[in-house]
Write a protein that holds these residues in place. Structure first.
Motif, PDB file in Angstrom:
ATOM      1  N   ALA A 121     115.310   2.802  76.958  1.00  0.00           N
ATOM      2  CA  ALA A 121     114.444   2.407  77.144  1.00  0.00           C
ATOM      3  C   ALA A 121     113.663   1.844  75.867  1.00  0.00           C
ATOM      4  N   ILE A 122     113.373   1.278  75.116  1.00  0.00           N
ATOM      5  CA  ILE A 122     112.508   0.621  74.495  1.00  0.00           C
ATOM      6  C   ILE A 122     110.949   1.409  74.378  1.00  0.00           C
ATOM      7  N   LYS A 123     110.789   1.741  73.254  1.00  0.00           N
ATOM      8  CA  LYS A 123     109.345   1.797  73.618  1.00  0.00           C
ATOM      9  C   LYS A 123     108.683   0.383  72.795  1.00  0.00           C
ATOM     10  N   LYS A 124     107.754   0.120  73.822  1.00  0.00           N
ATOM     11  CA  LYS A 124     106.531  -0.960  72.779  1.00  0.00           C
ATOM     12  C   LYS A 124     105.683  -0.307  72.561  1.00  0.00           C
ATOM     13  N   SER A 125     104.736  -0.417  71.235  1.00  0.00           N
ATOM     14  CA  SER A 125     103.836  -0.033  70.768  1.00  0.00           C
ATOM     15  C   SER A 125     102.615  -1.203  70.767  1.00  0.00           C
ATOM     16  N   LYS A 126     101.514  -0.972  70.981  1.00  0.00           N
ATOM     17  CA  LYS A 126     100.472  -2.005  71.074  1.00  0.00           C
ATOM     18  C   LYS A 126     100.376  -2.635  69.465  1.00  0.00           C
ATOM     19  N   ARG A 127      99.974  -3.614  69.249  1.00  0.00           N
ATOM     20  CA  ARG A 127      99.336  -3.231  67.626  1.00  0.00           C
ATOM     21  C   ARG A 127      97.442  -3.623  67.551  1.00  0.00           C
ATOM     22  N   LYS A 128      97.614  -2.343  66.930  1.00  0.00           N
ATOM     23  CA  LYS A 128      96.116  -2.077  67.460  1.00  0.00           C
ATOM     24  C   LYS A 128      95.380  -3.884  66.688  1.00  0.00           C
ATOM     25  N   VAL A 129      93.802  -4.431  67.317  1.00  0.00           N
ATOM     26  CA  VAL A 129      93.814  -5.505  67.136  1.00  0.00           C
ATOM     27  C   VAL A 129      92.408  -5.192  66.319  1.00  0.00           C
ATOM     28  N   LYS A 130      92.288  -6.082  64.735  1.00  0.00           N
ATOM     29  CA  LYS A 130      91.337  -5.836  64.300  1.00  0.00           C
ATOM     30  C   LYS A 130      90.259  -6.648  64.789  1.00  0.00           C
ATOM     31  N   LYS A 131      88.772  -5.809  64.891  1.00  0.00           N
ATOM     32  CA  LYS A 131      87.722  -6.193  65.662  1.00  0.00           C
ATOM     33  C   LYS A 131      87.115  -7.444  64.771  1.00  0.00           C
ATOM     34  N   HIS A 132      86.078  -8.870  65.610  1.00  0.00           N
ATOM     35  CA  HIS A 132      85.265  -8.962  64.066  1.00  0.00           C
ATOM     36  C   HIS A 132      84.050  -9.845  65.193  1.00  0.00           C
ATOM     37  N   VAL A 133      83.004  -8.813  63.752  1.00  0.00           N
ATOM     38  CA  VAL A 133      81.745  -8.137  65.006  1.00  0.00           C
ATOM     39  C   VAL A 133      80.964  -9.410  63.774  1.00  0.00           C
ATOM     40  N   ASP A 134      79.778 -10.102  64.398  1.00  0.00           N
ATOM     41  CA  ASP A 134      79.412 -10.466  63.276  1.00  0.00           C
ATOM     42  C   ASP A 134      77.738 -10.195  63.060  1.00  0.00           C
ATOM     43  N   PHE A 135      77.184  -9.168  64.019  1.00  0.00           N
ATOM     44  CA  PHE A 135      76.002  -8.318  64.524  1.00  0.00           C
ATOM     45  C   PHE A 135      75.594  -7.800  65.261  1.00  0.00           C
ATOM     46  N   GLY A 136      75.108  -6.286  65.126  1.00  0.00           N
ATOM     47  CA  GLY A 136      75.354  -5.134  65.370  1.00  0.00           C
ATOM     48  C   GLY A 136      74.132  -4.393  65.900  1.00  0.00           C
ATOM     49  N   VAL A 137      73.855  -3.119  66.341  1.00  0.00           N
ATOM     50  CA  VAL A 137      73.003  -2.677  66.936  1.00  0.00           C
ATOM     51  C   VAL A 137      72.860  -1.356  65.908  1.00  0.00           C
ATOM     52  N   ALA A 138      72.027  -1.183  64.903  1.00  0.00           N
ATOM     53  CA  ALA A 138      71.935   0.419  64.495  1.00  0.00           C
ATOM     54  C   ALA A 138      71.637   1.294  64.690  1.00  0.00           C
ATOM     55  N   HIS A 139      71.699   2.145  65.470  1.00  0.00           N
ATOM     56  CA  HIS A 139      71.368   3.280  66.398  1.00  0.00           C
ATOM     57  C   HIS A 139      70.515   4.422  65.111  1.00  0.00           C
ATOM     58  N   ILE A 140      70.113   5.348  64.756  1.00  0.00           N
ATOM     59  CA  ILE A 140      69.538   5.974  63.962  1.00  0.00           C
ATOM     60  C   ILE A 140      68.707   7.675  64.184  1.00  0.00           C
ATOM     61  N   HIS A 141      69.774   8.371  64.481  1.00  0.00           N
ATOM     62  CA  HIS A 141      68.819   9.969  65.223  1.00  0.00           C
ATOM     63  C   HIS A 141      68.340  10.450  64.446  1.00  0.00           C
ATOM     64  N   SER A 142      67.284  10.815  63.701  1.00  0.00           N
ATOM     65  CA  SER A 142      67.180  11.768  62.988  1.00  0.00           C
ATOM     66  C   SER A 142      66.811  13.109  63.016  1.00  0.00           C
ATOM     67  N   THR A 143      66.629  13.921  63.247  1.00  0.00           N
ATOM     68  CA  THR A 143      65.736  14.863  63.637  1.00  0.00           C
ATOM     69  C   THR A 143      65.726  16.196  61.788  1.00  0.00           C
ATOM     70  N   TRP A 144      65.312  16.538  62.068  1.00  0.00           N
ATOM     71  CA  TRP A 144      64.827  17.803  61.075  1.00  0.00           C
ATOM     72  C   TRP A 144      65.951  18.671  61.024  1.00  0.00           C
ATOM     73  N   ASN A 145      67.697  18.935  61.521  1.00  0.00           N
ATOM     74  CA  ASN A 145      68.916  19.157  61.508  1.00  0.00           C
ATOM     75  C   ASN A 145      69.444  18.301  60.889  1.00  0.00           C
ATOM     76  N   ASN A 146      69.882  16.993  60.929  1.00  0.00           N
ATOM     77  CA  ASN A 146      70.695  16.083  60.543  1.00  0.00           C
ATOM     78  C   ASN A 146      70.090  14.600  61.318  1.00  0.00           C
ATOM     79  N   THR A 147      70.962  13.775  60.933  1.00  0.00           N
ATOM     80  CA  THR A 147      70.755  12.529  60.571  1.00  0.00           C
ATOM     81  C   THR A 147      72.071  11.284  61.521  1.00  0.00           C
TER      82      THR A 147
END
Length: 126
Positions: A2-28
């Motif tokens: 059997a020949i294995k068919k692998s799916k090609r990774k589809v590039k995502k196209h997103v215009d708008f998003g949400v940036a979640h910034i979790h900032s502690t005293w030890n890391n961001t």
């Protein structure tokens, strides 16, 4: 045989998003999601290569923001809504860096949890 068919990774196209910034005293930690909450890219000061007390610096948060912003710009994102959580030193620097790299910040929302006298506070440090 059997020949294995692998799916090609589809590039995502997103215009708008949400940036979640979790900032502690030890890391961001910076996580950028689409509007549904699916993670597109994330980075933290530790992932970028800083260890120990250097993770808590604004410069480390800036480097993490650069890494995330470049990944997301490759997906075509131009606008972002920022939601911050916590009050660490890297919070404002991460927002400024995202703005400076050409991503338009539509709004900034502070989602820092605020107890209404919930859990008992830890004992005082001597």
């Amino acid at each position: 045989m059997a020949i294995k068919k692998s799916k090609r990774k589809v590039k995502k196209h997103v215009d708008f998003g949400v940036a979640h910034i979790h900032s502690t005293w030890n890391n961001t930690i910076i996580n950028i999601t689409d509007e549904n909450g699916n993670a597109l890219a994330w980075a933290s000061a530790g992932v970028v290569g800083y260890k120990g007390s250097k993770k808590s610096t604004p410069f480390a948060a800036q480097q993490a923001a650069v890494k995330v912003a470049e990944t997301v710009q490759a997906m075509g994102m131009t606008k972002v809504r920022v939601e911050t959580k916590g009050s660490g030193p890297g919070r404002d620097t991460a927002i400024k860096t995202i703005k400076g790299l050409g991503i338009e910040v539509v709004s900034i929302l502070n989602k820092t949890p605020n107890p209404h006298n919930g859990c008992r506070a830890p004992k005082n440090r001597r």
